[in-house]
Write an enzyme that holds these catalytic residues in place. Structure first.
Site, mmCIF file in Angstrom:
data_model
loop_
_atom_site.group_PDB
_atom_site.id
_atom_site.type_symbol
_atom_site.label_atom_id
_atom_site.label_comp_id
_atom_site.label_asym_id
_atom_site.label_seq_id
_atom_site.Cartn_x
_atom_site.Cartn_y
_atom_site.Cartn_z
ATOM 1 C CE LYS A 1 3.076 18.507 -1.065
ATOM 2 N NZ LYS A 1 2.102 17.936 -2.011
ATOM 3 C CD GLU B 1 1.166 22.632 -8.175
ATOM 4 O OE1 GLU B 1 1.842 22.702 -9.218
ATOM 5 O OE2 GLU B 1 1.209 21.650 -7.414
ATOM 6 C CB SER C 1 3.017 14.121 5.085
ATOM 7 O OG SER C 1 2.072 14.984 5.677
#
Lengths: 273, 406
Positions: free
Chosen positions: B99, B121, B388
């Site tokens: 991220k 969010e 990830s």
């Protein structure tokens, strides 16, 4: 001529401004919606905006979002909303009705199916919050035009002249100026700001201009009536529904009282006797 | 090296208004049109600005710790008895997931645009943490919207964000998960657009977000391509990544889209099983519709209302998916499959025990599919799986499933 345009023509001839109340269909329960629509007409409404409930109303504030949630608890669908309009039309062939909602329920039903059902039910305008002119042009707009249903577009404080002209060219009926940066029911209005912007829009647009978002009481409605062709009131009415969930019989009278006060104040402001 | 058919050599998506074929676009209220145009202009300017790109590269290397390793999971490959499996170790990034590649990019953009406040969010909390982290570093005010349900199941990340100085606002509307947090963040943005930058965490939302987030995440695939050529001397045969919104998957896939010898597999969350309806797999079991500013595959009912999703992994618990994935699905370039909660858990344990790598439950979905696919491939073939994120945040969830209370 569309019922919406006819209504604006008549009001102009009378030197009056349009009062446009909004409620969410199916809130607090489906059986109350059509009677409420009739009561709002009796209280002085010129055009009715009927909200189609959606699970993710991202442009609305908490008041209207909760109205959507209450309506969806009764599974109020777009099909049912169209049935409500048809039922309303049995007693009222004159007052224009605008459906206001989000695109996905219309996509699901199918554009063609939606437009033909809406026409049959007696819908006069469609305001799809999350469908800007660019995306509407090749899809929903042609079938709305063909059916004689007015597509109504929003304008914001940040809309540049290019987008005002675009909405005026693609839209029918009226333009809806969202007078606040924010969601429905938010904050306070800066009246001078609204005055400047509405004047700028009216200089560019041929359609009548309605002002909404932040109209909470009769005094605000009156000031808006001086600036614009129509005043839209939504969250303030929906809040009346919410305040009376335990005593639904009071919803109609309280909404009527607020609309009557707004109607009087607006008429007094722009057309003193 | 594989050669791509002509149509893929010219892959130029999206178009000017953000369309990936029939998907994507800009489906928002008029109030958001101006902020989006302002963002698009800034993004197009700075993505060509050598000064900005140098700043981004410096941060990705010195702050995030890139390049992330491409690790040959030899024991796991042998255990599964098929393809050679390489793991792209995004779990080793600063903050523990992919991220941050995107939040660094968007936060630097926010600063260039003169915005002093960022909002985000978050579902699993990884994007929220990654946003709070870069906000702390750049001295930006930060507000993170998070569904109440997710606040409850991701307490560790909530606390992490508050330590970083961010304000976490629990969202109690709708299903109280990621989609509702997104609605609330959009409302904040509309209201505070003058000084606020909205950092969306995935390749969804209105244009330019899907393209912009992809471009920031594509560093994953660019590195992986260079690394596999160095290590194995050729391109891989398959790429596997989990898909919620789909940012880690697009990040890995994008630099390989024109290499048609490379099969692309996106893995959605089948939750309790597609047949139960309790899942988060719009590409496998949903229909096209419009939500959160773009047209894409959605989980919806017959009335067009968005339905509640389920996944053991909060990061995959979203009823939509990035529009580019919708396009890659329809065009046949990528294949989308799904694995259940139980299969993901099995993969979590398998990688932990055999390689000593504890993956996030999101990434465990990709690993679970790799466990099915690898045995069907030759020992000469190469697969890259995107890890990830790391699994520390999920330890409570895993323990609970085993009946333990930590």
């Amino acid at each position: 001529m569309s019922r919406i345009q006819a209504r604006f023509d008549r009001l102009r001839a009378q030197g009056r401004k349009a009062l446009i109340p909004f409620i969410t269909a199916g809130d607090p329960e489906p059986g109350l919606t059509v009677p409420l629509l009739h009561e709002m007409v009796a209280a002085g409404a010129d055009i009715l905006e009927l909200g189609v409930p959606f699970s993710d109303p991202m442009a609305d504030g908490p008041v209207i979002q909760r109205a959507s949630e209450r309506a969806l608890r009764h599974r109020t669908s777009l099909r049912q909303v169209l049935d409500m309009v048809a039922e309303f039309r049995r007693r009222d062939g004159e007052t224009p009705i605008v459906l206001m909602g989000y695109l996905n329920p219309i996509e699901r039903l199918g554009y063609g199916e939606f437009v033909s059902r809406a026409k049959a039910a007696g819908v006069d305008g469609v305001l799809t919050v999350d469908l800007p002119v660019e995306e509407a042009r090749d899809a929903l707009l042609p079938s709305l035009y063909e059916a004689g249903i007015d597509p109504i577009f929003l304008l914001a404080p940040t809309s540049p002249p290019r987008r005002i002209e675009q909405a005026d060219a693609a839209g029918r009926g009226y333009l809806y100026y969202v007078s606040l940066k924010g969601v429905t029911g938010a904050g306070h209005l800066d009246l001078e700001d609204v005055a400047r912007k509405v004047a700028a829009i009216k200089a560019l647009a041929k359609l009548p201009v309605g002002v909404g978002f932040g109209v909470k009481d009769a005094a605000t409605a009156a000031r808006m009536a001086r600036l614009a062709d129509a005043v839209v009131v939504g969250s303030a009415l929906v809040a009346k529904v919410e305040e009376n969930l335990e005593a639904p019989a009071r919803i109609g009278p309280e909404i009527t009282a607020l609309l009557v006060a707004m109607r009087r104040a607006m008429d007094a402001e722009v057309a003193p006797a | 090296m594989a050669t791509a058919p002509e149509h893929l050599h010219t892959y130029r998506m999206p178009d000017e208004r953000g369309h990936f074929g029939p998907y994507g676009g800009i489906f928002v209220a008029e109030t958001l049109m101006y902020p989006l145009e302002e963002l698009k202009a800034a993004y197009e300017t700075y993505l060509k600005d050598p000064d900005f790109l140098a700043e981004l590269d410096r941060d990705l290397s010195d702050y995030v710790g890139r390049p992330s390793p491409l690790y040959y999971a030899e024991r796991w490959s042998r255990e599964l008895g098929g393809a050679q499996i390489y793991l792209k170790r995004e779990d080793l990034n600063h903050t523990g997931a992919h991220k941050v590649n995107n939040t660094i990019g968007q936060a630097l953009l926010a600063r260039r645009m003169g915005k002093r406040r960022v909002i985000a969010e978050t579902g699993a909390g990884q994007h929220g943490v990654a946003t709070a982290t870069v906000a702390a570093r750049l001295g930006l005010e930060c507000v993170v919207y998070m569904g109440e349900v997710d606040v409850e199941r991701q307490k560790l990340n909530v606390y992490r964000m508050s330590l970083l100085g961010a304000e976490v606002r629990p969202v109690s509307s709708g299903s109280r998960t990621l989609k509702d947090a997104l609605n609330e963040a959009l409302r904040d943005w509309v209201t505070n657009v003058d000084d606020t930058f909205y950092i969306i965490g995935t390749v969804a939302g209105p244009h330019p977000y899907p393209a912009m987030v992809r471009d920031f995440q594509a560093v994953i695939g660019r590195e992986a391509k260079r690394q596999i050529l160095e290590k194995a001397g050729r391109l891989p045969d398959a790429l596997v990544a989990c898909v919620g919104g789909g940012s880690n998957a697009i990040g890995l896939f994008y630099p390989f889209i024109e290499d048609d010898g490379v099969a692309l597999y996106g893995v959605e969350a089948a939750g309790l099983g597609l047949e139960t309806g309790r899942h988060s797999a719009p590409l496998c079991a949903g229909r096209p519709g419009v939500l959160h500013g773009n047209r894409t595959y959605l989980m919806e009912d017959d009335d067009g209302q968005i339905i509640e999703t389920h996944s053991i992994s909060a990061g995959l618990d979203y009823p939509g998916v990035g529009p580019e994935h919708a396009w890659l699905k329809d065009s046949g370039r990528a294949t989308y499959v799904s694995v259940t909660d139980d299969e993901a858990l099995e993969a979590f344990h398998s990688l932990t025990r055999i390689e000593g790598i504890m993956p996030a439950l999101e990434s465990s979905h990709a690993l679970a599919y790799a466990m099915k696919l690898a045995p069907q491939m030759d020992k000469e073939q190469i697969m890259i799986v995107n890890v990830s994120g790391r699994g520390d945040k999920d330890i409570h969830t895993v323990a609970e499933r085993e009946g333990l209370k930590l």
